[in-house]
Structure formats: structure tokens, C-alpha cells
Design an enzyme around this catalytic site. Structure first.
Site, PDB file in Angstrom:
ATOM      1  CB  CYS A  86      -0.987  -0.047   1.158  1.00  0.00           C
ATOM      2  SG  CYS A  86      -2.333   1.157   1.028  1.00  0.00           S
ATOM      3  CG  HIS A 235      -3.741  -3.568   2.938  1.00  0.00           C
ATOM      4  ND1 HIS A 235      -2.834  -3.205   3.912  1.00  0.00           N
ATOM      5  CD2 HIS A 235      -4.256  -2.422   2.463  1.00  0.00           C
ATOM      6  CE1 HIS A 235      -2.818  -1.888   4.029  1.00  0.00           C
ATOM      7  NE2 HIS A 235      -3.670  -1.392   3.149  1.00  0.00           N
ATOM      8  CD  GLU A 237      -1.809  -6.517   5.286  1.00  0.00           C
ATOM      9  OE1 GLU A 237      -1.952  -5.357   5.705  1.00  0.00           O
ATOM     10  OE2 GLU A 237      -1.374  -6.789   4.140  1.00  0.00           O
TER      11      GLU A 237
END
Length: 263
Positions: A86, A235, A237
């Protein structure tokens, strides 16, 4: 060699980094969150996460010495694998205009004499030779310099037709260059991943560094790749199975580099 590669998550004191640490751990790494430049230099791999604004993040990195640690590790002789996430992707580039304060512009300074030769050169006399975190004016607006590891600018997405910030799941489309990117091993073309951002890579980046694009408000590079340097605007994750695959692939990239160096 340790059983697991040590991947450092750079802490520039913005936000909770535990989700990234958990994601890397699930992907097979020993994940360590640190703000210590020496631990950043010594890591097997580096992740620069996406929290805060461009100016605040690069200003802290410059003040703390994290900027030089990342540049030394990534662009120096170590060739440490790096993943920007990001905002971490955006900070890889030469400049951004997010959060730049309305303050006097410092005088231009020459590039550091000890700058690694591997850092991409810029034209003589260019403003972009200044250190990360320096505020300057160009093209009628104020900018702050990023890490300068890749060529290009990061700017706000236009809000003409679509809601900004861009939040939610969106498609990631591989470029011809991206088909060979090891970060995309086993990755499905057009897969949906989770985004949350208002700023993105602009059109002045080198096309060869763009491994995938996403289309929201405008087309922007959503994955970048240049040698040992990787970045994703989404993202991983927070992106379920496809995001986990990205992190697994990065861990494998780091493992391969550790074996290469240790051979």
C-alpha cells in the site's frame, strides 16, 4: 541458516502492524516488527507496510535513519528482497504529494557521496537527487521525495465519478512483465484483492516496472517489480487466499536469496 527466513516489518510508528506479522508467520517466515535501522539492514527480507500518509512516513524514516537502512539493504550489495505494501509501495518511488506541509522549501542539496551505485540514476541537476523526506515544488504543486528506488510519482485518485478513498475488493490484472514475476506464482489473473487507499502510482512510472494494474478512477500500477524490489497497492495480509499466496511467494523469494548468499 535458520529454519525460517527473518523478515523485518519496518515500524515507522503508525498503526497496528500485527496483521502483517501474523500473515508472514502463516506464510512461513520469522516476522519481526522493528524501528531499528541496524535490524533492518541485517534482515533476510524487508516489508514496508502501508499505514499513514506519504509525508509523515518518509519524514519519520529520514529522521530515524530507516530510509538509509532500506536503501543500503535493498539497492546496495546485499540485494535484500523487499516488499512494499500500500503506502509502502508508494514510498519506493521518487515523489508523492500526500500530506506535504505548507512550509518553506529547503535549498537543493546534492546526492549523498556514499549513495549506492545501484540506485537508479537521475539527470544531473534534477531536484530528485535530494534526500528522502525533502519538500520541493515542481509542476505547480508541492512534493516530498520518497526513497527513489523506482522512477515515478504517487498522486491522489480523481474523484470525478467514483468514491475516494478506494476501499474494498477489486481486480488485479497482470501485465506481460507481470506474468514472469515470482510474486505471482500460482496467482489467478483478474483475482480480487483488498484495497484501501486514496493515492496511487501515477503514469510516469517505467512501464517495465509495472507487474499488474487495477482500474478504479484511473488505471494504476497495483503490483510493481524491479529485480529484488516488489510492491503491491492492495493489502495481501487482508486478502484471503490470493493475498496469502502473495506472502508465501515473497517468503520463498527470501528463502531463495538466503540460500544463494549462503552457497
Amino acid at each position: 541458516m535458520a529454519d525460517k527466513p527473518v523478515i523485518v516489518i519496518v515500524d515507522y510508528h503508525k498503526g497496528n502492524l500485527s496483521s502483517m506479522a501474523r500473515g508472514l508467520a502463516r506464510a512461513g517466515a520469522e516476522a519481526q516488527v522493528t524501528d531499528d535501522p541496524e535490524r533492518i539492514r541485517a534482515a533476510d527480507g524487508i516489508v514496508l507496510p502501508g499505514v499513514g500518509s506519504f509525508y509523515d512516513a518518509i519524514a519519520f524514516m529520514r529522521e530515524s535513519g530507516q530510509d538509509r537502512a532500506v536503501i543500503d539493504a535493498v539497492a546496495g550489495g546485499a540485494g535484500t528482497p523487499f516488499l512494499g505494501v500500500c503506502l509502502g509501495l508508494q514510498l519506493l518511488f521518487e515523489r508523492g504529494d500526500e500530506g506535504v506541509p505548507d512550509a518553506p522549501v529547503p535549498a537543493a542539496a546534492p546526492a549523498p557521496a556514499d549513495a549506492p551505485a545501484e540506485v537508479p540514476p537521475v539527470p544531473a541537476g534534477s531536484d530528485l537527487r535530494d534526500a528522502p523526506g525533502t519538500v520541493f515544488e515542481a509542476e505547480g504543486k508541492r512534493w516530498v521525495r520518497g526513497l527513489g528506488l523506482l522512477k515515478g510519482s504517487c498522486t491522489v485518485l480523481p474523484a470525478d465519478r467514483l468514491k475516494i478513498p478506494h476501499v474494498g475488493w477489486d481486480q488485479v490484472h497482470l501485465t506481460p512483465a507481470g506474468l514472469a514475476c515470482p510474486l505471482h506464482d500460482g496467482f489467478d489473473e483478474g483475482a480480487n484483492l483488498y484495497f484501501t487507499h486514496s493515492y496511487a502510482l501515477d503514469g510516469d512510472a517505467d512501464a517495465g516496472d509495472i507487474a499488474a494494474r487495477t482500474f478504479y478512477a484511473r488505471a494504476f500500477g497495483s503490483v510493481v517489480w524491479h529485480g529484488n524490489i516488489y510492491g503491491c497497492q492492495f493489502h495481501p495480509e487482508k486478502s484471503s487466499a490470493h493475498g496469502h499466496r502473495i506472502l508465501e511467494n515473497f517468503v520463498r523469494i527470501v528463502e531463495a536469496r538466503v540460500k544463494e548468499v549462503g552457497a
